[in-house]
Write a protein that holds these residues in place. Sequence first.
Motif, PDB file in Angstrom:
ATOM      1  N   GLY A 159      60.507  28.502   5.618  1.00 35.96           N
ATOM      2  CA  GLY A 159      61.759  29.218   5.391  1.00 35.96           C
ATOM      3  C   GLY A 159      62.069  30.319   6.386  1.00 35.96           C
ATOM      4  O   GLY A 159      63.096  30.991   6.274  1.00 35.96           O
ATOM      5  N   GLU A 160      61.207  30.519   7.381  1.00 38.32           N
ATOM      6  CA  GLU A 160      61.428  31.551   8.409  1.00 38.32           C
ATOM      7  C   GLU A 160      61.717  30.879   9.742  1.00 38.32           C
ATOM      8  O   GLU A 160      61.160  29.830  10.047  1.00 38.32           O
ATOM      9  N   ARG A 161      62.560  31.496  10.560  1.00 37.19           N
ATOM     10  CA  ARG A 161      62.904  30.979  11.880  1.00 37.19           C
ATOM     11  C   ARG A 161      62.043  31.668  12.932  1.00 37.19           C
ATOM     12  O   ARG A 161      61.805  32.873  12.868  1.00 37.19           O
ATOM     13  N   TYR A 162      61.579  30.873  13.913  1.00 36.80           N
ATOM     14  CA  TYR A 162      60.740  31.393  14.994  1.00 36.80           C
ATOM     15  C   TYR A 162      61.206  30.851  16.341  1.00 36.80           C
ATOM     16  O   TYR A 162      61.753  29.758  16.421  1.00 36.80           O
ATOM     17  N   ASP A 163      60.918  31.637  17.381  1.00 38.88           N
ATOM     18  CA  ASP A 163      61.233  31.223  18.743  1.00 38.88           C
ATOM     19  C   ASP A 163      60.170  30.255  19.266  1.00 38.88           C
ATOM     20  O   ASP A 163      59.010  30.305  18.853  1.00 38.88           O
ATOM     21  N   VAL A 164      60.585  29.398  20.192  1.00 40.07           N
ATOM     22  CA  VAL A 164      59.648  28.630  21.000  1.00 40.07           C
ATOM     23  C   VAL A 164      59.621  29.335  22.352  1.00 40.07           C
ATOM     24  O   VAL A 164      60.663  29.489  23.002  1.00 40.07           O
ATOM     25  N   ILE A 165      58.456  29.788  22.750  1.00 45.67           N
ATOM     26  CA  ILE A 165      58.306  30.574  23.979  1.00 45.67           C
ATOM     27  C   ILE A 165      57.735  29.678  25.073  1.00 45.67           C
ATOM     28  O   ILE A 165      56.774  28.942  24.843  1.00 45.67           O
ATOM     29  N   TYR A 166      58.335  29.773  26.252  1.00 43.05           N
ATOM     30  CA  TYR A 166      57.841  29.054  27.428  1.00 43.05           C
ATOM     31  C   TYR A 166      57.139  30.067  28.327  1.00 43.05           C
ATOM     32  O   TYR A 166      57.656  31.157  28.576  1.00 43.05           O
ATOM     33  N   MET A 167      55.962  29.691  28.812  1.00 48.06           N
ATOM     34  CA  MET A 167      55.200  30.530  29.734  1.00 48.06           C
ATOM     35  C   MET A 167      54.746  29.645  30.888  1.00 48.06           C
ATOM     36  O   MET A 167      54.604  28.431  30.726  1.00 48.06           O
ATOM     37  N   ASP A 168      54.545  30.270  32.043  1.00 49.20           N
ATOM     38  CA  ASP A 168      54.034  29.509  33.183  1.00 49.20           C
ATOM     39  C   ASP A 168      53.173  30.380  34.077  1.00 49.20           C
ATOM     40  O   ASP A 168      53.148  31.598  33.944  1.00 49.20           O
ATOM     41  N   ILE A 169      52.445  29.707  34.936  1.00 48.61           N
ATOM     42  CA  ILE A 169      51.610  30.395  35.919  1.00 48.61           C
ATOM     43  C   ILE A 169      51.704  29.613  37.219  1.00 48.61           C
ATOM     44  O   ILE A 169      51.675  28.375  37.211  1.00 48.61           O
ATOM     45  N   LEU A 170      51.859  30.339  38.315  1.00 50.89           N
ATOM     46  CA  LEU A 170      51.916  29.724  39.636  1.00 50.89           C
ATOM     47  C   LEU A 170      50.522  29.719  40.255  1.00 50.89           C
ATOM     48  O   LEU A 170      49.665  30.531  39.904  1.00 50.89           O
ATOM     49  N   ARG A 171      50.338  28.826  41.185  1.00 48.07           N
ATOM     50  CA  ARG A 171      49.039  28.690  41.842  1.00 48.07           C
ATOM     51  C   ARG A 171      48.533  30.014  42.402  1.00 48.07           C
ATOM     52  O   ARG A 171      47.387  30.397  42.156  1.00 48.07           O
ATOM     53  N   ASP A 172      49.370  30.759  43.134  1.00 45.48           N
ATOM     54  CA  ASP A 172      48.903  32.014  43.732  1.00 45.48           C
ATOM     55  C   ASP A 172      48.632  33.084  42.678  1.00 45.48           C
ATOM     56  O   ASP A 172      47.780  33.938  42.873  1.00 45.48           O
ATOM     57  N   GLU A 173      49.286  33.035  41.536  1.00 43.23           N
ATOM     58  CA  GLU A 173      48.994  33.986  40.461  1.00 43.23           C
ATOM     59  C   GLU A 173      47.627  33.682  39.847  1.00 43.23           C
ATOM     60  O   GLU A 173      46.864  34.588  39.548  1.00 43.23           O
ATOM     61  N   PHE A 174      47.318  32.419  39.678  1.00 44.74           N
ATOM     62  CA  PHE A 174      46.018  32.047  39.116  1.00 44.74           C
ATOM     63  C   PHE A 174      44.901  32.416  40.065  1.00 44.74           C
ATOM     64  O   PHE A 174      43.891  32.968  39.660  1.00 44.74           O
ATOM     65  N   VAL A 179      39.998  35.008  41.233  1.00 47.40           N
ATOM     66  CA  VAL A 179      39.173  35.735  42.200  1.00 47.40           C
ATOM     67  C   VAL A 179      38.737  37.075  41.605  1.00 47.40           C
ATOM     68  O   VAL A 179      37.575  37.470  41.717  1.00 47.40           O
ATOM     69  N   LYS A 180      39.662  37.758  40.919  1.00 48.19           N
ATOM     70  CA  LYS A 180      39.336  39.029  40.284  1.00 48.19           C
ATOM     71  C   LYS A 180      38.218  38.835  39.255  1.00 48.19           C
ATOM     72  O   LYS A 180      37.282  39.621  39.182  1.00 48.19           O
ATOM     73  N   SER A 181      38.297  37.760  38.492  1.00 45.29           N
ATOM     74  CA  SER A 181      37.285  37.453  37.482  1.00 45.29           C
ATOM     75  C   SER A 181      35.919  37.222  38.132  1.00 45.29           C
ATOM     76  O   SER A 181      34.896  37.701  37.640  1.00 45.29           O
ATOM     77  N   ILE A 182      35.895  36.507  39.240  1.00 41.44           N
ATOM     78  CA  ILE A 182      34.636  36.239  39.953  1.00 41.44           C
ATOM     79  C   ILE A 182      34.026  37.536  40.462  1.00 41.44           C
ATOM     80  O   ILE A 182      32.827  37.773  40.323  1.00 41.44           O
ATOM     81  N   VAL A 183      34.855  38.408  41.038  1.00 40.71           N
ATOM     82  CA  VAL A 183      34.374  39.692  41.556  1.00 40.71           C
ATOM     83  C   VAL A 183      33.780  40.536  40.423  1.00 40.71           C
ATOM     84  O   VAL A 183      32.702  41.117  40.562  1.00 40.71           O
ATOM     85  N   GLU A 184      34.484  40.574  39.275  1.00 42.71           N
ATOM     86  CA  GLU A 184      33.982  41.346  38.137  1.00 42.71           C
ATOM     87  C   GLU A 184      32.650  40.807  37.643  1.00 42.71           C
ATOM     88  O   GLU A 184      31.739  41.571  37.323  1.00 42.71           O
ATOM     89  N   LYS A 185      32.501  39.482  37.590  1.00 43.13           N
ATOM     90  CA  LYS A 185      31.255  38.863  37.130  1.00 43.13           C
ATOM     91  C   LYS A 185      30.115  39.183  38.096  1.00 43.13           C
ATOM     92  O   LYS A 185      28.996  39.458  37.680  1.00 43.13           O
ATOM     93  N   LYS A 186      30.401  39.152  39.397  1.00 42.44           N
ATOM     94  CA  LYS A 186      29.359  39.449  40.384  1.00 42.44           C
ATOM     95  C   LYS A 186      28.900  40.902  40.265  1.00 42.44           C
ATOM     96  O   LYS A 186      27.719  41.190  40.426  1.00 42.44           O
ATOM     97  N   LYS A 187      29.850  41.806  39.992  1.00 43.82           N
ATOM     98  CA  LYS A 187      29.493  43.220  39.819  1.00 43.82           C
ATOM     99  C   LYS A 187      28.547  43.388  38.643  1.00 43.82           C
ATOM    100  O   LYS A 187      27.675  44.254  38.665  1.00 43.82           O
ATOM    101  N   LYS A 188      28.713  42.568  37.618  1.00 43.56           N
ATOM    102  CA  LYS A 188      27.867  42.667  36.416  1.00 43.56           C
ATOM    103  C   LYS A 188      26.578  41.854  36.572  1.00 43.56           C
ATOM    104  O   LYS A 188      25.765  41.790  35.666  1.00 43.56           O
ATOM    105  N   GLY A 189      26.431  41.184  37.718  1.00 43.99           N
ATOM    106  CA  GLY A 189      25.240  40.396  37.965  1.00 43.99           C
ATOM    107  C   GLY A 189      25.253  39.040  37.282  1.00 43.99           C
ATOM    108  O   GLY A 189      24.207  38.407  37.116  1.00 43.99           O
ATOM    109  N   LEU A 190      26.441  38.570  36.896  1.00 42.36           N
ATOM    110  CA  LEU A 190      26.575  37.271  36.235  1.00 42.36           C
ATOM    111  C   LEU A 190      26.942  36.199  37.244  1.00 42.36           C
ATOM    112  O   LEU A 190      27.461  36.499  38.315  1.00 42.36           O
ATOM    113  N   LYS A 191      26.704  34.948  36.880  1.00 39.62           N
ATOM    114  CA  LYS A 191      27.133  33.835  37.720  1.00 39.62           C
ATOM    115  C   LYS A 191      28.644  33.713  37.656  1.00 39.62           C
ATOM    116  O   LYS A 191      29.206  33.775  36.575  1.00 39.62           O
TER     117      LYS A 191
END
Length: 192
Positions: A159-174, A179-191
Amino acid sequence: MYFKRFIGERIYLSPLNVEDYLKYAEWINDLEVSIALFEMKTPITAQGERQIIEDLSKENVFAIVVNEIDKLVGNIGLHNINWISRNAELGILIGDKFYWGQGYGKEAIELILDYAFNMLNLHSVYLKVYGYNTNAIKCYEKVGFKYAGRLREAIEVAGERYDVIYMDILRDEFESVYVKSIVEKKKKGLKP
């Protein structure tokens, strides 16, 4: 049986195993799980789910499996691939509710985006999500998805109305998020 096609820290992506159809039928028939899915609003039989899994196994859809115990927790895939415009639609299901909210979906999305951008050479990946699925939206934002648009009050649930949301990601954004995730993991000594 599963095969480690794409390996992450806690999970790996494997080609789908059609013999898992009973587990998928259990998940799809659980309203708490299926309420977030676009195509699964009616109950489905075990044989119907087997056919769906057989069809999906011929596409770019993978089982999400926990590394340490080889346990199936869901699936993820790229649908509607447009090879000319180089884009695809992301679909994900974490069917085992025990694994909700622990980052398994985020890790699976990162693995499939790495595949999409670095192996399939796609330019963008998009998805649709119901406005009430706030946990999924937060997960997509953490990976780097941006809001691309919305269909206002496009669906009705209880009985409630909701939106359908579209999201996307571009190659350079990913790549910058990855890369940021890899750098953070290396700082913590993780693979990475």
